[in-house]
Design a protein around this motif. Structure first.
Motif, mmCIF file in Angstrom:
data_model
loop_
_atom_site.group_PDB
_atom_site.id
_atom_site.type_symbol
_atom_site.label_atom_id
_atom_site.label_comp_id
_atom_site.label_asym_id
_atom_site.label_seq_id
_atom_site.Cartn_x
_atom_site.Cartn_y
_atom_site.Cartn_z
ATOM 1 N N GLN A 10 -11.588 22.840 14.872
ATOM 2 C CA GLN A 10 -11.398 23.781 13.767
ATOM 3 C C GLN A 10 -12.345 24.957 13.873
ATOM 4 O O GLN A 10 -12.277 25.899 13.095
ATOM 5 C CB GLN A 10 -11.621 23.085 12.434
ATOM 6 N N TYR A 65 -8.839 13.144 26.990
ATOM 7 C CA TYR A 65 -9.010 12.361 25.772
ATOM 8 C C TYR A 65 -8.404 10.982 25.964
ATOM 9 O O TYR A 65 -7.270 10.848 26.397
ATOM 10 C CB TYR A 65 -8.340 13.060 24.586
ATOM 11 N N GLY A 89 -16.598 5.657 24.914
ATOM 12 C CA GLY A 89 -17.342 6.449 25.892
ATOM 13 C C GLY A 89 -17.419 7.925 25.571
ATOM 14 O O GLY A 89 -17.771 8.736 26.410
ATOM 15 N N ARG A 90 -17.068 8.292 24.347
ATOM 16 C CA ARG A 90 -17.121 9.694 23.961
ATOM 17 C C ARG A 90 -18.516 10.045 23.487
ATOM 18 O O ARG A 90 -19.163 9.259 22.828
ATOM 19 C CB ARG A 90 -16.156 9.920 22.793
ATOM 20 N N THR A 91 -18.968 11.247 23.821
ATOM 21 C CA THR A 91 -20.225 11.720 23.262
ATOM 22 C C THR A 91 -19.891 12.754 22.206
ATOM 23 O O THR A 91 -18.752 13.145 22.068
ATOM 24 C CB THR A 91 -21.114 12.354 24.344
ATOM 25 N N LYS A 92 -20.888 13.202 21.487
ATOM 26 C CA LYS A 92 -20.655 14.156 20.401
ATOM 27 C C LYS A 92 -21.407 15.450 20.670
ATOM 28 O O LYS A 92 -22.563 15.435 21.082
ATOM 29 C CB LYS A 92 -21.156 13.556 19.083
ATOM 30 N N MET A 93 -20.725 16.556 20.392
ATOM 31 C CA MET A 93 -21.370 17.841 20.520
ATOM 32 C C MET A 93 -22.326 18.045 19.344
ATOM 33 O O MET A 93 -23.397 18.607 19.485
ATOM 34 C CB MET A 93 -20.306 18.931 20.517
ATOM 35 N N LYS A 94 -21.892 17.584 18.186
ATOM 36 C CA LYS A 94 -22.720 17.732 16.988
ATOM 37 C C LYS A 94 -22.925 16.355 16.363
ATOM 38 O O LYS A 94 -22.294 16.029 15.363
ATOM 39 C CB LYS A 94 -22.032 18.658 15.986
ATOM 40 N N PRO A 95 -23.788 15.528 16.972
ATOM 41 C CA PRO A 95 -23.961 14.180 16.430
ATOM 42 C C PRO A 95 -24.663 14.243 15.067
ATOM 43 O O PRO A 95 -25.483 15.115 14.836
ATOM 44 C CB PRO A 95 -24.831 13.480 17.469
ATOM 45 N N PRO A 129 -14.637 20.320 5.747
ATOM 46 C CA PRO A 129 -13.729 19.202 6.011
ATOM 47 C C PRO A 129 -14.105 18.477 7.301
ATOM 48 O O PRO A 129 -14.053 17.252 7.403
ATOM 49 C CB PRO A 129 -12.364 19.872 6.160
ATOM 50 N N ASN A 130 -14.531 19.308 8.258
ATOM 51 C CA ASN A 130 -14.942 18.783 9.543
ATOM 52 C C ASN A 130 -16.098 17.818 9.457
ATOM 53 O O ASN A 130 -16.105 16.728 10.019
ATOM 54 C CB ASN A 130 -15.414 19.982 10.342
ATOM 55 N N MET A 140 -9.953 11.291 13.656
ATOM 56 C CA MET A 140 -9.346 12.282 14.541
ATOM 57 C C MET A 140 -8.040 12.810 13.936
ATOM 58 O O MET A 140 -7.777 14.010 13.954
ATOM 59 C CB MET A 140 -9.100 11.634 15.910
ATOM 60 N N GLU A 192 -16.970 16.265 25.580
ATOM 61 C CA GLU A 192 -17.173 15.093 24.713
ATOM 62 C C GLU A 192 -16.379 13.900 25.238
ATOM 63 O O GLU A 192 -16.884 12.787 25.318
ATOM 64 C CB GLU A 192 -16.694 15.391 23.278
ATOM 65 N N ASN A 193 -15.130 14.172 25.607
ATOM 66 C CA ASN A 193 -14.283 13.098 26.131
ATOM 67 C C ASN A 193 -14.824 12.516 27.423
ATOM 68 O O ASN A 193 -14.622 11.351 27.723
ATOM 69 C CB ASN A 193 -12.862 13.609 26.381
ATOM 70 N N SER A 212 -8.797 15.246 11.160
ATOM 71 C CA SER A 212 -9.250 16.579 11.532
ATOM 72 C C SER A 212 -8.123 17.371 12.198
ATOM 73 O O SER A 212 -8.049 18.583 12.029
ATOM 74 C CB SER A 212 -10.525 16.527 12.378
ATOM 75 N N ILE A 221 -23.588 19.468 26.673
ATOM 76 C CA ILE A 221 -22.345 19.999 26.107
ATOM 77 C C ILE A 221 -22.591 21.409 25.586
ATOM 78 O O ILE A 221 -21.840 22.335 25.874
ATOM 79 C CB ILE A 221 -21.807 19.114 24.954
#
Lengths: 286, 273, 283
Positions: free
Chosen positions: A104, B227, B232-238, B132-133, B158, A115-116, B161, A124
């Motif tokens: 978004q 995807y 095993g996913r990481t987060k850009m904004k944990p 919302p995110n 997911m 991320e995936n 969003s 990142i």
């Protein structure tokens, strides 16, 4: 081995009758072989329904060949265990800019691929910044994708793929839904990827003016490769291109028509400048 | 234009409440709402009003945005008040024809009105201060423990969003389809209920086809970008708790125990109902 | 009989700080039977203008006269206007919904409340004029190719037998041959049935060969208005607003600068060829 290699690839769609039974098959890709050298800019041309997009989807392992083999960076794309590796090494940008942006916020969308892949958070952020800068969209990182123009959205999609650090980027008709300004932006970004970042680019399109700078061009028709060569070699065969339902740029067409009328011009003129120079030469020699 | 509408009515500004971890805000809203149902006297409500007013002040969101949420429940609020006012048996204070207002009824009506208003304002405060995110992120992480009960927490987050991203696009598309059919003489406004429902077909068919097409395209684009679910996913904004979040939790618990304890004391004159 | 637009303004987001003037003092007369190309970028106001012409949008101020009648006057039937001004939107996917091609084309005339025979008669005529034979009547519109879908969408509007046909980017997403086919079809409709045609596009090259007149829109205003030759003569100004003339226009100007005595007005490859051949034979 070359970065992308296809050997006798065949792909068929099932046709269904009204009850959903298989009625027959439509061959979309018909024994296609091609070799793409690392670091080159390749264009695949063809009218709608020529099989070019179906072929493109094989490079990203979205489709698997029914016959023959596709290798990306030496990996057989049909092997289940290579799937994610192939998709990381060969990124793909699709036609509809609205239907491929997940985030978004621009920067979050670019971060989706890494991320995936499980890239650590700090990296990142580095990748997102560097990719957005490469396509000239860094100032828009905090924007909502819904507020961007078509060309800007496609550049965000390109950045999203670039952030996965692929070796090849396949652009599947990225400009088909854009206006002339958007088309220019996207083609410029694609050339930048190739020249600055050294990524191999495979551009699928039906606009001939977009392929003038390609290193090599393949023209598809009825699922087969109908022509192959440098842009100049391709553009010099105006009659054949017309037969293949493609529109030759006006400059090339004009040069061709003049030649037909007896003006001694070389084949495959690509730019305005060339035409003017050649005509001046003709004039002087008279 | 339709694309400009904001969903979930987020109010953009810089404030302590905006910066709080969404999990704190989710937990806070939950605690606040639950406590509202425990109060037996008006001291509890007074404390809740004080707490809410402080948070609103800190959030820097203008009060009129809170009241906006109230408009939609105004009707419900009035019905509740009237019912409680006239239909509660007890000591009559005022009689009008066959209806009488009782002492118990008055205090119950006031309490119900307070409870409803505080509920709506309090929960809209959360959506006003959280994107919302951020909210979906908070739910994914905050409800992560549900995974052991096989609840697909990541998938649901997911989906939420993606829905948030596509709702404005589909709204705009609805507008376009409507115009295209109106240009062919379609009438979406007049006629009886059945005729109107039938008139929706030329709108809904193209809309559904388009939505399926988009879903299909998007699935392909997501797969092309590696995807494969939450594993095993990481987060850009944990999400990470900071000092202020722990302090907020502490205040929340103090508020919860304090207000329930005070709110359940038997205080003559201040009792509800 | 004509369309007259007088000082039309359209502002959206009126009461907010984000108010945008999508149309800014547009005045324009479109005589009967003209083939007008409206060119501009995304957001130039060209699509907004079109939606005013059949009453889907209402101007913030100004008037539109259709056959001398003010469409904003009290009691004016917008339904009548929509019957006479047919509007084909950019994506056929936004309007196709019926089970087969034939029923889809019947939708418009059905809404006009015509008798069944008349509806079918009109649908047949419309499908014939867009070059779709009976083989297509009972196919699902969703199974057709992009170009065919576009034809069904145009037929769906033609079946209402409008006097004016407006097409928004009818060639978007089509390949070169598909584009040429649709444009030739539109030209044929104009010459054979004497309809007024408004074609909205972002490509000068596409429309140059077909239209009588070009209107260039930029930021909600009319930027240029004239025959293709007159408009392309302003190729430098067009460049400034980011719109390109057909490539031959530039070639002719380049040649002139290089000392050739060529006709810089040439807008098509054919004209350019003739002019260059002439210049060479004189040299």
């Amino acid at each position: 081995m070359n970065i992308v290699k296809a050997d006798n690839v065949v792909y068929k769609y099932e046709r269904h009758d009204e009850e959903g039974n298989v009625e027959g098959y439509t061959t979309a890709v018909d024994h296609v072989s091609l070799d793409v050298k690392e670091g080159t800019f390749i264009a695949i041309l063809g009218h709608n329904g020529s099989g070019k997009s179906t072929l493109a989807k094989h490079i990203n392992a979205i489709l698997s060949p029914k016959e023959g083999t596709v290798w990306v960076d030496g990996l057989d794309t049909a092997q289940e265990e290579n799937l994610w590796e192939v998709r990381q090494r060969a990124g793909m940008v699709f036609q509809n800019p609205d239907n491929q942006i997940i985030g978004q916020v621009v920067e979050e969308d670019v971060g989706f691929g890494p991320e995936n892949m499980g890239v650590p958070t700090k990296e990142i952020w580095e990748r997102v910044e560097e990719s957005l800068r490469a396509v000239g969209m860094y100032e828009y990182r905090k924007h909502s994708p819904n507020r961007l123009s078509g060309g800007q959205k496609q550049r965000v999609s390109i950045a999203g793929v670039l952030a996965m650090h692929p070796k090849v980027i396949v652009l599947d008709e990225p400009t088909a839904m854009l206006d002339p300004n958007g088309r220019r932006e996207v083609i410029r970004a694609a050339r930048g990827l190739n020249q600055v970042e050294g990524v191999t680019v495979i551009l699928i399109t039906h606009y001939m003016e977009e392929i003038v700078h390609a290193d090599q061009v393949f023209v598809m028709d009825h699922g087969k490769i109908a022509m192959e060569g440098t842009p100049r070699e391709i553009f010099s065969q105006v009659e054949k291109l017309k037969e293949l339902r493609l529109a030759v740029p006006q400059v090339t067409l004009l040069a061709h028509e003049l030649k037909q009328s007896g003006v001694p011009l070389p084949d495959g003129i690509l730019t305005r400048k060339e035409l003017v120079e050649e005509l001046s030469k003709v004039c002087r020699s008279r | 234009m339709i694309r400009d509408i904001t969903l979930g009515q987020y109010y953009q500004t810089e404030s302590l409440i905006h910066r709080l971890d969404p999990r704190v805000k989710l937990a806070g809203t939950l605690i606040y709402v639950i406590t509202l149902f425990f109060y037996k006297n008006f001291v509890g409500y007074a404390l809740a009003i004080f707490f809410l007013a402080t948070v609103i002040r800190l959030s820097k969101v203008p009060f009129k945005f809170m009241v906006r949420g109230m408009k939609s429940i105004l009707f419900l609020l009035m019905i509740t008040v009237l019912f409680n006012l006239f239909l509660t048996p007890g000591t009559p204070v005022f009689t009008l024809w066959k209806l009488s207002i009782t002492k118990e009824g008055t205090s119950l009506a006031v309490s119900m009105a307070l409870r409803l208003s505080l509920l709506v304002i309090g929960s809209s405060l959360m959506t006003l201060t959280t994107t919302p995110n951020n909210l979906t992120d908070g739910m994914e992480k905050g409800l992560g423990f549900l995974k052991i009960f096989k609840v697909p927490v990541h998938e649901v987050a997911m989906m939420m969003s993606i829905a948030l991203r596509f709702i404005p696009i589909l709204l705009e598309e609805t507008d376009k389809i409507m115009k295209a059919q109106m240009a062919r003489g379609a009438d979406f406004e007049s006629g009886k209920l059945i005729a109107r429902a039938k008139a929706m077909v030329p709108l809904l068919v193209p809309l559904f086809i388009s939505a399926f097409r988009r879903a299909n395209d998007l699935a392909m684009a997501m797969e092309a970008r590696c995807y494969r679910g939450g594993e095993g996913r990481t987060k850009m904004k944990p999400l990470k708790y900071r000092g202020r979040d722990y302090i907020a939790y502490l205040i929340l618990f103090l508020f919860m125990f304090g207000s329930i304890w005070l709110g359940r004391l038997t205080l003559p004159m201040l009792m509800v109902g | 009989m004509s369309i007259e637009i007088e000082h039309l303004n359209y502002i959206y987001g009126d009461e907010t700080a984000m108010a945008v003037k999508a149309l800014d003092d547009v005045t324009l007369t479109i005589p009967d039977g003209q083939f007008l190309g409206i060119i501009g970028h995304t957001g130039s106001g060209k699509s907004t203008l079109m939606q005013h012409l059949n009453g889907l949008l209402k101007g913030s101020s100004g008037r539109i006269l259709f056959d001398g009648q003010d469409i904003y006057e009290k009691g004016y039937q917008l339904k009548d206007l929509r019957r006479q001004v047919g509007l084909v939107f950019q994506y056929p996917e936004h309007q196709l919904f019926e089970i087969d091609v034939f029923s889809d084309v019947c939708f418009g005339p059905k809404n006009l409340g015509l008798p069944k025979e008349e509806i079918e008669e009109r649908a047949k005529r419309a499908l014939e004029s867009v070059g779709l034979s009976e083989d297509y009547y009972h196919q699902s519109p969703f199974d057709l190719s992009g170009g065919q879908k576009r034809r069904v969408a145009i037929a769906g509007v033609l079946a209402m037998e409008p006097k004016v046909l407006i097409l928004d980017e009818p060639t978007a997403g089509l390949d070169p041959q598909g584009r040429e086919e649709i444009l030739t079809l539109i030209k044929k409709l104009q010459t054979e049935s004497h309809m007024t045609i408004l074609l909205v596009s972002h490509s000068m090259e596409d429309v140059a060969e077909y239209v009588d007149r070009i209107l260039v829109m930029n930021r909600g205003r009319i930027f240029l208005d004239g025959t293709p030759k007159e408009v392309f003569a302003h190729y430098k100004e067009l460049e400034e607003v980011g719109l390109a003339c057909p490539q031959v226009t530039y070639v002719m100007h380049d040649l002139k600068e290089a000392g050739f005595t060529v006709d810089v007005d040439a807008t098509t490859v054919e004209e350019a060829k003739r002019s260059i051949l002439q210049a060479l034979s004189l040299a």
